[in-house]
Scaffold this motif. Sequence first.
Motif, PDB file in Angstrom:
ATOM      1  N   ARG A 166       0.819  -1.217   0.000  1.00 45.13           N
ATOM      2  CA  ARG A 166       0.000   0.000   0.000  1.00 45.13           C
ATOM      3  C   ARG A 166       0.848   1.261   0.000  1.00 45.13           C
ATOM      4  O   ARG A 166       0.514   2.249  -0.684  1.00 45.13           O
ATOM      5  N   ASP A 167       1.937   1.266   0.744  1.00 45.94           N
ATOM      6  CA  ASP A 167       2.736   2.489   0.858  1.00 45.94           C
ATOM      7  C   ASP A 167       3.421   2.875  -0.448  1.00 45.94           C
ATOM      8  O   ASP A 167       3.906   3.996  -0.586  1.00 45.94           O
ATOM      9  N   ASN A 168       3.435   1.966  -1.418  1.00 39.36           N
ATOM     10  CA  ASN A 168       4.064   2.259  -2.705  1.00 39.36           C
ATOM     11  C   ASN A 168       3.097   2.850  -3.710  1.00 39.36           C
ATOM     12  O   ASN A 168       3.499   3.171  -4.834  1.00 39.36           O
ATOM     13  N   ALA A 169       1.821   2.975  -3.330  1.00 37.80           N
ATOM     14  CA  ALA A 169       0.793   3.390  -4.281  1.00 37.80           C
ATOM     15  C   ALA A 169       0.150   4.721  -3.903  1.00 37.80           C
ATOM     16  O   ALA A 169      -0.079   5.006  -2.725  1.00 37.80           O
ATOM     17  N   VAL A 170      -0.135   5.510  -4.930  1.00 36.82           N
ATOM     18  CA  VAL A 170      -0.989   6.692  -4.805  1.00 36.82           C
ATOM     19  C   VAL A 170      -2.336   6.272  -5.387  1.00 36.82           C
ATOM     20  O   VAL A 170      -2.489   6.171  -6.608  1.00 36.82           O
ATOM     21  N   LEU A 171      -3.298   5.984  -4.521  1.00 30.80           N
ATOM     22  CA  LEU A 171      -4.585   5.440  -4.947  1.00 30.80           C
ATOM     23  C   LEU A 171      -5.548   6.545  -5.348  1.00 30.80           C
ATOM     24  O   LEU A 171      -5.865   7.438  -4.565  1.00 30.80           O
ATOM     25  N   SER A 172      -6.032   6.468  -6.582  1.00 31.25           N
ATOM     26  CA  SER A 172      -7.015   7.404  -7.111  1.00 31.25           C
ATOM     27  C   SER A 172      -8.308   6.641  -7.339  1.00 31.25           C
ATOM     28  O   SER A 172      -8.316   5.621  -8.038  1.00 31.25           O
ATOM     29  N   VAL A 173      -9.393   7.109  -6.743  1.00 30.05           N
ATOM     30  CA  VAL A 173     -10.671   6.392  -6.810  1.00 30.05           C
ATOM     31  C   VAL A 173     -11.786   7.328  -7.262  1.00 30.05           C
ATOM     32  O   VAL A 173     -11.958   8.419  -6.710  1.00 30.05           O
ATOM     33  N   LYS A 174     -12.565   6.849  -8.244  1.00 28.62           N
ATOM     34  CA  LYS A 174     -13.765   7.568  -8.676  1.00 28.62           C
ATOM     35  C   LYS A 174     -14.989   6.914  -8.037  1.00 28.62           C
ATOM     36  O   LYS A 174     -15.001   5.699  -7.819  1.00 28.62           O
ATOM     37  N   PHE A 175     -16.014   7.713  -7.789  1.00 26.28           N
ATOM     38  CA  PHE A 175     -17.234   7.182  -7.175  1.00 26.28           C
ATOM     39  C   PHE A 175     -18.437   7.880  -7.787  1.00 26.28           C
ATOM     40  O   PHE A 175     -18.316   8.858  -8.521  1.00 26.28           O
ATOM     41  N   GLY A 176     -19.611   7.371  -7.470  1.00 28.82           N
ATOM     42  CA  GLY A 176     -20.849   8.073  -7.791  1.00 28.82           C
ATOM     43  C   GLY A 176     -21.702   7.473  -8.877  1.00 28.82           C
ATOM     44  O   GLY A 176     -22.897   7.775  -8.967  1.00 28.82           O
ATOM     45  N   ALA A 177     -21.142   6.619  -9.744  1.00 22.27           N
ATOM     46  CA  ALA A 177     -21.933   6.025 -10.820  1.00 22.27           C
ATOM     47  C   ALA A 177     -22.950   5.055 -10.247  1.00 22.27           C
ATOM     48  O   ALA A 177     -22.620   4.228  -9.391  1.00 22.27           O
ATOM     49  N   GLN A 178     -24.185   5.150 -10.717  1.00 19.87           N
ATOM     50  CA  GLN A 178     -25.264   4.282 -10.259  1.00 19.87           C
ATOM     51  C   GLN A 178     -25.554   3.242 -11.340  1.00 19.87           C
ATOM     52  O   GLN A 178     -25.820   3.591 -12.488  1.00 19.87           O
TER      53      GLN A 178
ATOM     54  N   ALA B   1     -26.661  -1.805 -16.198  1.00 17.51           N
ATOM     55  CA  ALA B   1     -27.275  -0.583 -16.724  1.00 17.51           C
ATOM     56  C   ALA B   1     -26.833   0.639 -15.918  1.00 17.51           C
ATOM     57  O   ALA B   1     -26.603   0.551 -14.708  1.00 17.51           O
ATOM     58  N   TRP B   2     -26.720   1.775 -16.618  1.00 15.47           N
ATOM     59  CA  TRP B   2     -26.295   3.031 -15.981  1.00 15.47           C
ATOM     60  C   TRP B   2     -27.517   3.865 -15.643  1.00 15.47           C
ATOM     61  O   TRP B   2     -28.391   4.080 -16.478  1.00 15.47           O
ATOM     62  N   PHE B   3     -27.573   4.360 -14.401  1.00 20.51           N
ATOM     63  CA  PHE B   3     -28.721   5.139 -13.941  1.00 20.51           C
ATOM     64  C   PHE B   3     -28.387   6.602 -13.666  1.00 20.51           C
ATOM     65  O   PHE B   3     -29.242   7.355 -13.217  1.00 20.51           O
ATOM     66  N   GLY B   4     -27.155   6.999 -13.870  1.00 17.13           N
ATOM     67  CA  GLY B   4     -26.771   8.369 -13.553  1.00 17.13           C
ATOM     68  C   GLY B   4     -25.726   8.392 -12.448  1.00 17.13           C
ATOM     69  O   GLY B   4     -25.027   7.406 -12.210  1.00 17.13           O
ATOM     70  N   PHE B   5     -25.670   9.526 -11.741  1.00 20.16           N
ATOM     71  CA  PHE B   5     -24.621   9.724 -10.741  1.00 20.16           C
ATOM     72  C   PHE B   5     -25.202  10.348  -9.484  1.00 20.16           C
ATOM     73  O   PHE B   5     -26.116  11.165  -9.547  1.00 20.16           O
ATOM     74  N   ASP B   6     -24.664   9.951  -8.353  1.00 17.18           N
ATOM     75  CA  ASP B   6     -25.158  10.423  -7.058  1.00 17.18           C
ATOM     76  C   ASP B   6     -24.043  11.159  -6.329  1.00 17.18           C
ATOM     77  O   ASP B   6     -23.078  10.555  -5.869  1.00 17.18           O
ATOM     78  N   GLY B   7     -24.185  12.480  -6.243  1.00 18.08           N
ATOM     79  CA  GLY B   7     -23.186  13.300  -5.579  1.00 18.08           C
ATOM     80  C   GLY B   7     -23.657  13.896  -4.273  1.00 18.08           C
ATOM     81  O   GLY B   7     -23.045  14.836  -3.756  1.00 18.08           O
ATOM     82  N   ARG B   8     -24.732  13.346  -3.687  1.00 22.19           N
ATOM     83  CA  ARG B   8     -25.214  13.852  -2.402  1.00 22.19           C
ATOM     84  C   ARG B   8     -24.176  13.573  -1.319  1.00 22.19           C
ATOM     85  O   ARG B   8     -23.514  12.534  -1.335  1.00 22.19           O
TER      86      ARG B   8
ATOM     87  N   TYR C 116     -18.374   8.606 -26.680  1.00 20.91           N
ATOM     88  CA  TYR C 116     -19.380   7.703 -26.134  1.00 20.91           C
ATOM     89  C   TYR C 116     -20.655   7.834 -26.952  1.00 20.91           C
ATOM     90  O   TYR C 116     -20.784   8.721 -27.814  1.00 20.91           O
ATOM     91  N   GLN C 117     -21.620   6.984 -26.642  1.00 20.45           N
ATOM     92  CA  GLN C 117     -22.942   7.130 -27.228  1.00 20.45           C
ATOM     93  C   GLN C 117     -23.595   8.405 -26.695  1.00 20.45           C
ATOM     94  O   GLN C 117     -23.189   8.938 -25.657  1.00 20.45           O
ATOM     95  N   PRO C 118     -24.629   8.914 -27.388  1.00 19.97           N
ATOM     96  CA  PRO C 118     -25.243  10.197 -27.002  1.00 19.97           C
ATOM     97  C   PRO C 118     -25.665  10.285 -25.541  1.00 19.97           C
ATOM     98  O   PRO C 118     -25.449  11.316 -24.891  1.00 19.97           O
ATOM     99  N   ALA C 119     -26.256   9.233 -24.989  1.00 21.24           N
ATOM    100  CA  ALA C 119     -26.723   9.292 -23.602  1.00 21.24           C
ATOM    101  C   ALA C 119     -25.568   9.506 -22.639  1.00 21.24           C
ATOM    102  O   ALA C 119     -25.686  10.251 -21.661  1.00 21.24           O
ATOM    103  N   GLN C 120     -24.432   8.874 -22.904  1.00 21.09           N
ATOM    104  CA  GLN C 120     -23.273   9.043 -22.038  1.00 21.09           C
ATOM    105  C   GLN C 120     -22.572  10.373 -22.283  1.00 21.09           C
ATOM    106  O   GLN C 120     -22.048  10.988 -21.354  1.00 21.09           O
ATOM    107  N   MET C 121     -22.570  10.829 -23.526  1.00 20.57           N
ATOM    108  CA  MET C 121     -21.986  12.140 -23.818  1.00 20.57           C
ATOM    109  C   MET C 121     -22.735  13.231 -23.069  1.00 20.57           C
ATOM    110  O   MET C 121     -22.138  14.209 -22.611  1.00 20.57           O
ATOM    111  N   ALA C 122     -24.053  13.052 -22.916  1.00 18.13           N
ATOM    112  CA  ALA C 122     -24.865  14.050 -22.226  1.00 18.13           C
ATOM    113  C   ALA C 122     -24.502  14.156 -20.752  1.00 18.13           C
ATOM    114  O   ALA C 122     -24.819  15.162 -20.105  1.00 18.13           O
ATOM    115  N   MET C 123     -23.836  13.120 -20.214  1.00 20.23           N
ATOM    116  CA  MET C 123     -23.437  13.137 -18.803  1.00 20.23           C
ATOM    117  C   MET C 123     -22.102  13.840 -18.575  1.00 20.23           C
ATOM    118  O   MET C 123     -21.680  13.994 -17.429  1.00 20.23           O
TER     119      MET C 123
END
Length: 332
Positions: A73-85, A91-98, A317-324
């Motif tokens: 672990r000490d050798n890594a700089v961990l980058s994490v994305k979150f929020g995709a539903q 299936a993709w439902f959007g993103f939750d940033g609450r 991406y496809q149009p629906a994903q580009m809109a995000m």
Amino acid sequence: MDHRTLGTSGPVASALGLGAMGMSGAYGPSDRSESIATVHAALEAGITLIDTGDFYGMGHNEMLLGEALKGRRDNAVLSVKFGAQRGPNGAWFGFDGRPAAVKTALAYTLERLGVDHIDIYRPARLDPNVPIEETVGAIKDMIDAGYVRHLGLSEVGPETIRRANAVHPVVDLQIEYSLISRSMERAILPVTRELGIGITAYGVLSRGLISGHWSKGGLAAGDFRGHSPRFSAENVDHNLQLVEKLRDIAADKGISVAQLAIAWVLAQGSDIVPVIGARRRDRLTEALGALDVVLTEADLSAIEGAVPPDAARGERYQPAQMAMLDSERTGA
């Protein structure tokens, strides 16, 4: 290994990062033992920046990295994305940033990775229903509590970047950037440079399209590229012709097409760190070779002459994903 500092307030990271998404089914089946061996090889080569998302394989990717990083672990700089539903069928439902969702997602991430903090935590996309100040404020709370070290962003435009940075310093923006994905140069890159924010560039080989290795008919079942406009029947032949132009330039320099494409991104500024989606050790070794490539002004001119901005056909991406993508909105 060369190193680059992410922004004016961020960590020092390797000049190349490793993106782990492809190890969890995004490009079809992958080999678990080879994936772990690739992570280990990356760390041994001096790569420190490791990027994942809690929705990659619905947690599979974080658990895989948790196994790979045991004792390292000490050798890594961990980058994490979150929020995709997402649903059980992917299936993709959007993103939750609450704010509550931010903190809950982080709690699950820490458990799956088996770590006590994340180095860079970022919303995968902008939640249009939640002010960015609230999402970033929740991450700031987690920074203050010691669970997160730095704030990052992903695929957002200039206004969002400024608003987020006003709440807490942003160390880097993760965004697709390659020879055939250059829209961020127009309005986003000037803002990140003004504010002292680094760029972690993903898709530098455009999901393998400009790697020099991919050819038509090479998509396995479950490979999301089967739905990508740039890989579609009406666009792929044109895009592969661009690759052949790059192949000629690479051959003159005695390097691979992938090394040329990665080296081009590296040459765009010391504030940019390419994140390589290698899921096999041979591909990782090839990518590492890009660090030794020196591109002259004549080389850069030839590359951009062969593949000028907007040369590729098809959206990212496809149009629906580009809109995000807040980063692709008019004016971004």
